[in-house]
Design a protein around this motif. Structure first.
Motif, PDB file in Angstrom:
ATOM      1  N   LEU A  58      69.144  -7.973 -33.449  1.00 43.01           N
ATOM      2  CA  LEU A  58      69.091  -9.430 -33.347  1.00 43.01           C
ATOM      3  C   LEU A  58      69.571  -9.880 -31.974  1.00 43.01           C
ATOM      4  N   PHE A  59      70.638  -9.247 -31.483  1.00 42.31           N
ATOM      5  CA  PHE A  59      71.169  -9.612 -30.173  1.00 42.31           C
ATOM      6  C   PHE A  59      70.189  -9.250 -29.054  1.00 42.31           C
ATOM      7  N   SER A  60      69.594  -8.071 -29.125  1.00 44.41           N
ATOM      8  CA  SER A  60      68.628  -7.673 -28.100  1.00 44.41           C
ATOM      9  C   SER A  60      67.396  -8.567 -28.144  1.00 44.41           C
ATOM     10  N   THR A  61      67.044  -9.065 -29.320  1.00 43.03           N
ATOM     11  CA  THR A  61      65.920 -10.000 -29.436  1.00 43.03           C
ATOM     12  C   THR A  61      66.188 -11.267 -28.649  1.00 43.03           C
ATOM     13  N   SER A  62      67.430 -11.753 -28.700  1.00 41.85           N
ATOM     14  CA  SER A  62      67.782 -12.963 -27.959  1.00 41.85           C
ATOM     15  C   SER A  62      67.617 -12.753 -26.455  1.00 41.85           C
ATOM     16  N   ILE A  63      67.916 -11.548 -25.977  1.00 37.98           N
ATOM     17  CA  ILE A  63      67.762 -11.249 -24.551  1.00 37.98           C
ATOM     18  C   ILE A  63      66.291 -11.317 -24.154  1.00 37.98           C
ATOM     19  N   PHE A  64      65.434 -10.704 -24.964  1.00 36.38           N
ATOM     20  CA  PHE A  64      64.009 -10.695 -24.632  1.00 36.38           C
ATOM     21  C   PHE A  64      63.371 -12.074 -24.805  1.00 36.38           C
ATOM     22  N   LEU A  65      63.891 -12.892 -25.702  1.00 37.50           N
ATOM     23  CA  LEU A  65      63.396 -14.260 -25.824  1.00 37.50           C
ATOM     24  C   LEU A  65      63.690 -15.047 -24.556  1.00 37.50           C
ATOM     25  N   HIS A  66      64.866 -14.850 -23.990  1.00 35.68           N
ATOM     26  CA  HIS A  66      65.202 -15.501 -22.723  1.00 35.68           C
ATOM     27  C   HIS A  66      64.322 -14.959 -21.594  1.00 35.68           C
ATOM     28  N   LEU A  67      64.052 -13.663 -21.612  1.00 36.26           N
ATOM     29  CA  LEU A  67      63.203 -13.072 -20.577  1.00 36.26           C
ATOM     30  C   LEU A  67      61.781 -13.633 -20.649  1.00 36.26           C
TER      31      LEU A  67
END
Length: 235
Positions: A58-67
């Motif tokens: 879930l946390f890594s998903t937030s990073i890629f959403l920002h990217l």
């Protein structure tokens, strides 16, 4: 195909590209901000660190959403530059640069989340002196991300003010959208300055001004993308 026809098609395509880019951004960062982070941020640093540890995907998903949002931002900056170039090539370029500066600061802020991911992915908690040290490290980078992104939004607010001025001057866009963008930009600027200069003042009511961007996005998608009869002025 004549030059005028090419220019008219370019305006329509630029409007459509900008609208689609903005639409995709509506589905990325808001999901991270209003769903993922509320799920991960706890009442204290220890709870937050444990939530992230237990929800790495879930946390890594937030990073890629920002990217994804950053990539869309670049696309939108380029498309709106083309769309508003007939108003003033130089001012449109300046406006685009302000969005690119915002993107750069947002990217720097995003590296803090990557550092948090590095902590939870490659560093065993036992290597820290204690649980509190690990939790404090996570909290430090999370807070750094938030503050640096807030600063980026100050630049974004200035960008929206410049964009609003260009849109207001554009003969092929209803002036109301220029006003809405200007109000949205001022909302961002005041809200962000409040974070740094007046942290005890509640400026959440200014969030209502941000809807000016969404209204403009809809116009780009459904009206701007159909521009056919505007004659581009000679530069």
């Amino acid at each position: 195909m004549t030059t005028k026809q090419t220019n008219r098609i370019s305006l329509a395509k630029a409007s459509l590209i900008a609208g689609l880019g903005l639409l995709l951004m509506v589905l990325t960062v808001p999901f991270a901000e209003f769903y993922i982070f509320p799920e991960l941020i706890g009442q204290n640093s220890t709870e937050t660190a444990n939530n992230i540890l237990n929800n790495k995907m879930l946390f890594s998903t937030s990073i890629f959403l920002h990217l994804i949002t950053l990539l869309c931002d670049i696309l939108v900056a380029w498309a709106l530059y083309i769309f508003l170039k007939p108003v003033s090539k130089e001012f449109s370029l300046l406006t685009a640069w302000f969005r690119l500066i915002y993107i750069a600061i947002h990217l720097i802020a995003l590296t803090n989340l990557i550092k948090v991911f590095g902590l939870i992915k490659t560093v065993n908690q036992s290597e820290f002196a204690n649980q509190l040290e690990f939790s404090d490290s996570v909290e430090f980078y999370m807070n750094s991300f938030r503050l640096e992104w807030e600063f980026a939004l100050l630049i974004f607010g200035i960008y929206l003010c410049l964009l609003g001025y260009l849109v207001f001057r554009a003969e092929y866009v209803p002036k109301i959208f220029g006003i809405l963008l200007l109000v949205a930009g001022l909302g961002y600027v005041i809200n962000t300055l409040g974070v740094f200069l007046f942290p005890n003042v509640n400026t959440e009511f200014l969030m209502i001004t941000f809807f000016g961007e969404l209204v403009f996005m809809l116009w780009l998608l459904f009206k701007g993308s159909r521009i056919r009869d505007f004659r581009v002025k000679a530069e």
